[in-house]
Design a protein around this motif. Structure first.
Motif, mmCIF file in Angstrom:
data_model
loop_
_atom_site.group_PDB
_atom_site.id
_atom_site.type_symbol
_atom_site.label_atom_id
_atom_site.label_comp_id
_atom_site.label_asym_id
_atom_site.label_seq_id
_atom_site.Cartn_x
_atom_site.Cartn_y
_atom_site.Cartn_z
ATOM 1 N N LEU A 201 0.936 -1.197 0.164
ATOM 2 C CA LEU A 201 0.022 0.043 -0.094
ATOM 3 C C LEU A 201 0.827 1.318 0.062
ATOM 4 N N TYR A 202 2.046 1.165 0.644
ATOM 5 C CA TYR A 202 2.849 2.323 0.562
ATOM 6 C C TYR A 202 3.407 2.479 -0.602
ATOM 7 N N ARG A 203 3.942 1.459 -1.213
ATOM 8 C CA ARG A 203 4.407 1.605 -2.621
ATOM 9 C C ARG A 203 3.621 1.981 -3.739
ATOM 10 N N ASP A 204 2.236 1.755 -3.477
ATOM 11 C CA ASP A 204 1.009 2.068 -4.343
ATOM 12 C C ASP A 204 0.454 3.328 -4.064
ATOM 13 N N GLY A 205 1.083 4.028 -3.226
ATOM 14 C CA GLY A 205 0.616 5.393 -3.020
ATOM 15 C C GLY A 205 -0.479 5.496 -2.094
ATOM 16 N N GLY A 206 -0.909 4.680 -1.147
ATOM 17 C CA GLY A 206 -1.844 4.565 -0.349
ATOM 18 C C GLY A 206 -1.904 5.600 0.474
ATOM 19 N N PHE A 207 -0.692 6.051 1.184
ATOM 20 C CA PHE A 207 -0.498 7.136 1.991
ATOM 21 C C PHE A 207 0.082 8.488 1.431
ATOM 22 N N ASP A 208 -0.081 8.566 0.030
ATOM 23 C CA ASP A 208 0.296 9.796 -0.682
ATOM 24 C C ASP A 208 -0.501 11.148 -0.362
ATOM 25 N N ASP A 209 -1.958 10.674 -0.455
ATOM 26 C CA ASP A 209 -2.897 11.732 -0.422
ATOM 27 C C ASP A 209 -3.879 11.046 0.524
ATOM 28 N N PRO A 210 -3.883 11.334 1.879
ATOM 29 C CA PRO A 210 -4.768 10.528 2.629
ATOM 30 C C PRO A 210 -6.217 11.359 2.688
ATOM 31 N N LEU A 211 -7.184 10.453 2.669
ATOM 32 C CA LEU A 211 -8.414 11.207 2.807
ATOM 33 C C LEU A 211 -8.849 11.645 4.197
ATOM 34 N N ASP A 212 -9.661 12.954 3.983
ATOM 35 C CA ASP A 212 -9.918 13.555 5.331
ATOM 36 C C ASP A 212 -10.718 12.574 6.036
ATOM 37 N N PRO A 213 -10.191 12.318 7.589
ATOM 38 C CA PRO A 213 -10.601 11.416 7.949
ATOM 39 C C PRO A 213 -12.095 11.609 8.638
ATOM 40 N N PHE A 214 -12.292 12.932 8.808
ATOM 41 C CA PHE A 214 -13.922 13.429 9.286
ATOM 42 C C PHE A 214 -14.618 13.271 8.248
ATOM 43 N N GLU A 215 -14.348 13.795 7.010
ATOM 44 C CA GLU A 215 -15.376 13.538 6.026
ATOM 45 C C GLU A 215 -15.640 12.324 5.556
ATOM 46 N N PHE A 216 -14.576 11.253 5.434
ATOM 47 C CA PHE A 216 -14.684 10.043 4.977
ATOM 48 C C PHE A 216 -15.710 9.221 6.059
ATOM 49 N N GLY A 217 -15.051 9.483 7.369
ATOM 50 C CA GLY A 217 -15.879 8.824 8.622
ATOM 51 C C GLY A 217 -17.251 9.056 8.818
ATOM 52 N N LEU A 218 -17.709 10.568 8.637
ATOM 53 C CA LEU A 218 -19.058 11.100 8.839
ATOM 54 C C LEU A 218 -19.842 10.275 7.566
ATOM 55 N N ARG A 219 -19.420 10.261 6.370
ATOM 56 C CA ARG A 219 -20.484 9.906 5.381
ATOM 57 C C ARG A 219 -20.552 8.284 5.619
ATOM 58 N N ARG A 220 -19.622 7.644 6.027
ATOM 59 C CA ARG A 220 -19.715 6.088 6.112
ATOM 60 C C ARG A 220 -20.687 5.839 7.192
ATOM 61 N N VAL A 221 -20.432 6.567 8.457
ATOM 62 C CA VAL A 221 -21.592 6.539 9.490
ATOM 63 C C VAL A 221 -22.888 6.866 8.878
ATOM 64 N N LEU A 222 -23.239 7.870 8.397
ATOM 65 C CA LEU A 222 -24.250 8.287 7.849
ATOM 66 C C LEU A 222 -24.852 7.120 6.712
ATOM 67 N N ASP A 223 -24.213 6.746 5.920
ATOM 68 C CA ASP A 223 -24.540 5.590 4.923
ATOM 69 C C ASP A 223 -24.921 4.489 5.681
ATOM 70 N N GLY A 224 -23.999 4.135 6.862
ATOM 71 C CA GLY A 224 -24.552 2.805 7.705
ATOM 72 C C GLY A 224 -26.040 3.002 8.261
ATOM 73 N N ILE A 225 -26.156 4.490 8.816
ATOM 74 C CA ILE A 225 -27.538 4.632 9.265
ATOM 75 C C ILE A 225 -28.611 4.527 8.443
ATOM 76 N N GLU A 226 -28.384 4.989 7.116
ATOM 77 C CA GLU A 226 -29.292 5.061 6.177
ATOM 78 C C GLU A 226 -29.525 3.464 5.779
ATOM 79 N N THR A 227 -28.765 2.725 5.756
ATOM 80 C CA THR A 227 -28.980 1.311 5.326
ATOM 81 C C THR A 227 -29.947 0.999 6.554
ATOM 82 N N LEU A 228 -29.569 1.003 7.746
ATOM 83 C CA LEU A 228 -30.419 0.699 8.887
ATOM 84 C C LEU A 228 -31.951 1.078 8.457
#
Length: 272
Positions: A201-228
Protein backbone atom coordinates in the motif's frame (compact mmCIF):
# COMPACT_ATOMS: atom_id res chain seq x y z
CA UNK A 1 -15.35 16.79 40.95
CA UNK A 2 -18.34 19.08 40.61
CA UNK A 3 -21.31 18.82 42.95
CA UNK A 4 -24.01 17.66 40.48
CA UNK A 5 -26.84 19.23 42.45
CA UNK A 6 -25.07 22.59 42.67
CA UNK A 7 -24.18 22.41 38.97
CA UNK A 8 -27.83 21.76 38.14
CA UNK A 9 -28.90 24.83 40.11
CA UNK A 10 -26.30 27.00 38.40
CA UNK A 11 -27.00 25.69 34.90
CA UNK A 12 -30.76 25.92 35.08
CA UNK A 13 -31.57 28.51 37.74
CA UNK A 14 -28.65 30.92 37.70
CA UNK A 15 -29.69 34.51 38.34
CA UNK A 16 -28.05 37.51 36.74
CA UNK A 17 -26.87 40.31 39.02
CA UNK A 18 -25.52 43.77 38.38
CA UNK A 19 -21.78 44.20 38.16
CA UNK A 20 -20.14 40.84 38.44
CA UNK A 21 -22.53 38.10 37.38
CA UNK A 22 -22.47 34.50 36.31
CA UNK A 23 -22.57 35.26 32.59
CA UNK A 24 -19.51 37.53 32.79
CA UNK A 25 -17.59 34.96 34.82
CA UNK A 26 -18.37 32.18 32.36
CA UNK A 27 -17.44 34.28 29.32
CA UNK A 28 -14.14 35.29 30.90
CA UNK A 29 -13.35 31.68 31.79
CA UNK A 30 -14.09 30.54 28.23
CA UNK A 31 -11.84 33.24 26.79
CA UNK A 32 -9.04 32.17 29.12
CA UNK A 33 -9.48 28.49 28.23
CA UNK A 34 -9.54 29.30 24.50
CA UNK A 35 -6.27 31.20 24.83
CA UNK A 36 -4.32 29.02 27.26
CA UNK A 37 -6.18 25.74 27.74
CA UNK A 38 -8.38 24.39 30.50
CA UNK A 39 -5.47 23.91 32.90
CA UNK A 40 -4.96 27.68 32.96
CA UNK A 41 -8.48 28.30 34.24
CA UNK A 42 -8.64 28.95 37.96
CA UNK A 43 -10.88 31.08 40.10
CA UNK A 44 -7.94 33.42 40.72
CA UNK A 45 -7.06 33.83 37.03
CA UNK A 46 -10.68 34.46 36.06
CA UNK A 47 -11.08 37.00 38.87
CA UNK A 48 -7.94 38.83 37.75
CA UNK A 49 -9.23 38.92 34.19
CA UNK A 50 -12.45 40.54 35.39
CA UNK A 51 -10.79 42.91 37.85
CA UNK A 52 -12.41 41.39 40.94
CA UNK A 53 -11.14 39.49 43.95
CA UNK A 54 -11.22 35.71 43.97
CA UNK A 55 -13.68 35.75 46.86
CA UNK A 56 -16.09 37.79 44.75
CA UNK A 57 -16.32 34.88 42.29
CA UNK A 58 -17.12 32.40 45.02
CA UNK A 59 -20.37 34.26 45.71
CA UNK A 60 -21.50 33.12 42.26
CA UNK A 61 -19.69 29.81 41.63
CA UNK A 62 -18.56 27.29 44.29
CA UNK A 63 -15.38 26.33 42.44
CA UNK A 64 -13.65 25.43 39.21
CA UNK A 65 -15.50 22.14 38.68
CA UNK A 66 -18.88 23.87 38.60
CA UNK A 67 -17.42 26.68 36.49
CA UNK A 68 -16.30 24.15 33.88
CA UNK A 69 -19.85 22.76 33.77
CA UNK A 70 -21.11 26.26 33.01
CA UNK A 71 -18.38 26.89 30.43
CA UNK A 72 -19.20 23.67 28.61
CA UNK A 73 -22.88 24.47 28.35
CA UNK A 74 -22.30 28.05 27.24
CA UNK A 75 -19.93 26.87 24.51
CA UNK A 76 -22.48 24.35 23.26
CA UNK A 77 -24.85 27.10 22.14
CA UNK A 78 -23.42 26.77 18.60
CA UNK A 79 -24.61 23.15 18.35
CA UNK A 80 -27.90 23.83 20.09
CA UNK A 81 -28.97 26.33 17.44
CA UNK A 82 -31.35 25.08 14.79
CA UNK A 83 -29.55 23.77 11.73
CA UNK A 84 -30.97 22.35 8.52
CA UNK A 85 -34.76 22.25 8.79
CA UNK A 86 -36.90 19.09 8.65
CA UNK A 87 -37.52 19.72 4.96
CA UNK A 88 -33.84 18.95 4.32
CA UNK A 89 -34.32 15.35 5.45
CA UNK A 90 -33.09 13.49 8.50
CA UNK A 91 -29.65 12.72 7.01
CA UNK A 92 -28.90 16.36 6.15
CA UNK A 93 -30.08 17.39 9.62
CA UNK A 94 -27.80 14.90 11.36
CA UNK A 95 -24.90 15.85 9.12
CA UNK A 96 -25.36 19.54 9.95
CA UNK A 97 -25.49 18.71 13.66
CA UNK A 98 -22.27 16.70 13.37
CA UNK A 99 -20.48 19.47 11.49
CA UNK A 100 -21.60 22.04 14.05
CA UNK A 101 -20.16 19.73 16.69
CA UNK A 102 -16.77 19.70 14.99
CA UNK A 103 -16.85 23.50 14.75
CA UNK A 104 -17.61 23.58 18.47
CA UNK A 105 -14.46 21.60 19.30
CA UNK A 106 -12.35 23.63 16.88
CA UNK A 107 -13.43 26.88 18.52
CA UNK A 108 -12.98 25.51 22.02
CA UNK A 109 -10.34 22.73 21.99
CA UNK A 110 -10.43 22.51 25.79
CA UNK A 111 -13.84 20.83 25.51
CA UNK A 112 -12.15 17.49 24.83
CA UNK A 113 -10.71 17.71 28.34
CA UNK A 114 -14.04 18.72 29.85
CA UNK A 115 -16.11 15.84 28.49
CA UNK A 116 -17.18 12.89 30.61
CA UNK A 117 -19.87 10.29 31.12
CA UNK A 118 -21.31 11.91 34.24
CA UNK A 119 -21.63 15.57 33.39
CA UNK A 120 -24.75 17.47 34.36
CA UNK A 121 -26.27 18.80 31.12
CA UNK A 122 -27.41 22.39 30.91
CA UNK A 123 -30.01 24.00 28.64
CA UNK A 124 -27.72 24.22 25.61
CA UNK A 125 -26.54 20.63 25.96
CA UNK A 126 -30.12 19.40 26.19
CA UNK A 127 -31.18 21.60 23.26
CA UNK A 128 -28.34 20.15 21.17
CA UNK A 129 -29.41 16.63 22.11
CA UNK A 130 -33.02 17.48 21.27
CA UNK A 131 -31.96 18.79 17.87
CA UNK A 132 -30.16 15.54 17.04
CA UNK A 133 -32.95 13.36 18.43
CA UNK A 134 -35.51 15.22 16.34
CA UNK A 135 -33.48 14.62 13.19
CA UNK A 136 -32.95 10.93 13.91
CA UNK A 137 -36.58 10.43 14.89
CA UNK A 138 -37.71 11.76 11.52
CA UNK A 139 -35.97 8.78 9.93
CA UNK A 140 -38.79 6.59 11.22
CA UNK A 141 -36.55 4.42 13.40
CA UNK A 142 -37.98 3.10 16.69
CA UNK A 143 -37.12 5.07 19.86
CA UNK A 144 -34.24 2.93 21.12
CA UNK A 145 -32.52 3.11 17.74
CA UNK A 146 -33.04 6.85 17.49
CA UNK A 147 -31.10 7.29 20.74
CA UNK A 148 -28.43 4.83 19.58
CA UNK A 149 -28.01 6.70 16.27
CA UNK A 150 -27.48 10.03 18.03
CA UNK A 151 -25.00 8.42 20.43
CA UNK A 152 -23.12 6.91 17.47
CA UNK A 153 -22.86 10.18 15.53
CA UNK A 154 -21.97 12.19 18.62
CA UNK A 155 -19.29 9.67 19.60
CA UNK A 156 -17.78 9.80 16.13
CA UNK A 157 -17.61 13.61 16.21
CA UNK A 158 -15.96 13.61 19.63
CA UNK A 159 -13.41 11.00 18.56
CA UNK A 160 -12.54 12.89 15.37
CA UNK A 161 -12.28 16.15 17.30
CA UNK A 162 -9.91 14.61 19.84
CA UNK A 163 -7.54 13.59 17.05
CA UNK A 164 -7.64 17.05 15.45
CA UNK A 165 -7.13 18.82 18.77
CA UNK A 166 -4.22 16.56 19.70
CA UNK A 167 -2.56 17.01 16.30
CA UNK A 168 -2.87 20.79 16.60
CA UNK A 169 -1.48 20.73 20.15
CA UNK A 170 1.54 18.68 19.10
CA UNK A 171 2.22 20.94 16.14
CA UNK A 172 2.10 24.04 18.35
CA UNK A 173 4.36 22.55 21.00
CA UNK A 174 6.93 21.05 18.61
CA UNK A 175 6.75 23.42 15.66
CA UNK A 176 6.58 20.36 13.39
CA UNK A 177 3.51 19.43 11.37
CA UNK A 178 1.99 15.94 11.37
CA UNK A 179 3.09 15.01 7.85
CA UNK A 180 6.54 16.50 8.38
CA UNK A 181 6.99 14.47 11.56
CA UNK A 182 6.13 11.21 9.81
CA UNK A 183 8.33 12.09 6.84
CA UNK A 184 11.27 12.17 9.24
CA UNK A 185 10.74 8.59 10.44
CA UNK A 186 12.97 7.01 7.78
CA UNK A 187 14.63 4.71 10.32
CA UNK A 188 11.21 3.22 11.11
CA UNK A 189 10.38 2.64 7.46
CA UNK A 190 13.53 0.53 7.09
CA UNK A 191 11.91 -2.08 9.35
CA UNK A 192 8.56 -2.36 7.57
CA UNK A 193 9.48 -4.61 4.64
CA UNK A 194 8.40 -7.65 6.64
CA UNK A 195 4.78 -6.43 6.49
CA UNK A 196 3.69 -7.15 2.89
CA UNK A 197 0.29 -5.46 2.84
CA UNK A 198 1.57 -2.29 4.48
CA UNK A 199 4.58 -2.22 2.15
CA UNK A 200 2.46 -2.72 -0.96
CA UNK A 201 0.00 0.00 0.00
CA UNK A 202 2.89 2.34 0.74
CA UNK A 203 4.51 1.65 -2.64
CA UNK A 204 1.17 2.04 -4.43
CA UNK A 205 0.62 5.51 -2.98
CA UNK A 206 -1.97 4.62 -0.38
CA UNK A 207 -0.46 7.13 2.05
CA UNK A 208 0.44 9.84 -0.46
CA UNK A 209 -2.89 11.67 -0.46
CA UNK A 210 -4.82 10.58 2.65
CA UNK A 211 -8.55 11.09 2.78
CA UNK A 212 -9.91 13.56 5.30
CA UNK A 213 -10.78 11.30 8.26
CA UNK A 214 -13.75 13.38 9.38
CA UNK A 215 -15.31 13.69 5.93
CA UNK A 216 -14.73 10.03 5.09
CA UNK A 217 -15.89 8.79 8.48
CA UNK A 218 -19.00 10.96 8.69
CA UNK A 219 -20.19 9.83 5.27
CA UNK A 220 -19.66 6.17 6.16
CA UNK A 221 -21.46 6.56 9.49
CA UNK A 222 -24.43 8.23 7.80
CA UNK A 223 -24.40 5.61 5.04
CA UNK A 224 -24.66 2.91 7.68
CA UNK A 225 -27.57 4.64 9.38
CA UNK A 226 -29.31 5.07 6.04
CA UNK A 227 -28.95 1.34 5.39
CA UNK A 228 -30.44 0.66 8.81
CA UNK A 229 -33.39 2.92 8.02
CA UNK A 230 -34.01 1.10 4.72
CA UNK A 231 -33.86 -2.25 6.50
CA UNK A 232 -36.36 -1.04 9.09
CA UNK A 233 -38.75 0.04 6.37
CA UNK A 234 -38.54 -3.38 4.73
CA UNK A 235 -38.92 -5.19 8.03
CA UNK A 236 -42.22 -4.17 9.59
CA UNK A 237 -42.25 -6.91 12.19
CA UNK A 238 -40.28 -4.99 14.84
CA UNK A 239 -41.27 -3.62 18.21
CA UNK A 240 -42.24 0.03 17.79
CA UNK A 241 -40.60 0.89 21.14
CA UNK A 242 -37.29 -0.97 21.36
CA UNK A 243 -36.83 -2.16 17.77
CA UNK A 244 -36.49 -5.84 18.63
CA UNK A 245 -37.78 -8.39 16.14
CA UNK A 246 -41.25 -9.66 17.05
CA UNK A 247 -41.91 -13.32 16.54
CA UNK A 248 -44.89 -13.81 14.19
CA UNK A 249 -48.14 -14.43 16.02
CA UNK A 250 -49.70 -17.85 15.51
CA UNK A 251 -53.02 -16.19 14.77
CA UNK A 252 -54.64 -12.79 14.82
CA UNK A 253 -53.24 -9.46 13.72
CA UNK A 254 -49.49 -8.66 13.94
CA UNK A 255 -48.31 -7.35 17.29
CA UNK A 256 -46.88 -3.85 17.69
CA UNK A 257 -44.76 -4.62 20.76
CA UNK A 258 -42.36 -7.40 21.66
CA UNK A 259 -43.44 -7.55 25.30
CA UNK A 260 -45.96 -6.28 27.79
CA UNK A 261 -43.24 -4.02 29.23
CA UNK A 262 -42.81 -2.25 25.87
CA UNK A 263 -46.58 -2.00 25.48
CA UNK A 264 -46.84 -0.33 28.89
CA UNK A 265 -43.92 1.97 28.07
CA UNK A 266 -45.64 3.04 24.85
CA UNK A 267 -48.83 3.73 26.79
CA UNK A 268 -46.94 5.89 29.30
CA UNK A 269 -45.25 7.82 26.48
CA UNK A 270 -48.63 8.53 24.87
CA UNK A 271 -50.06 9.73 28.18
CA UNK A 272 -47.04 11.95 28.97
Amino acid sequence: MADPERSTDLLWQGESRRGLNLARIVRAAIELADEEGLAAVSMRRVAERLGFTTMALYRHVPGKAELVDLMRDEAMAVQAAAGAGPEAGWRAELEAWARDGLVLYQRHPWLVEAEGLRQVPGPNAVASFERALGAAARSGLPPARVVAVVTLVGGFVESAARQLVEAARLERSSGVGHEEWWAGRTSLFDHLDRYPTLSRLYRDGGFDDPLDPFEFGLRRVLDGIETLVRDEIRDENRCSVCGKVIEPAAKGRPRDYCSRACQQRAYRMRKA
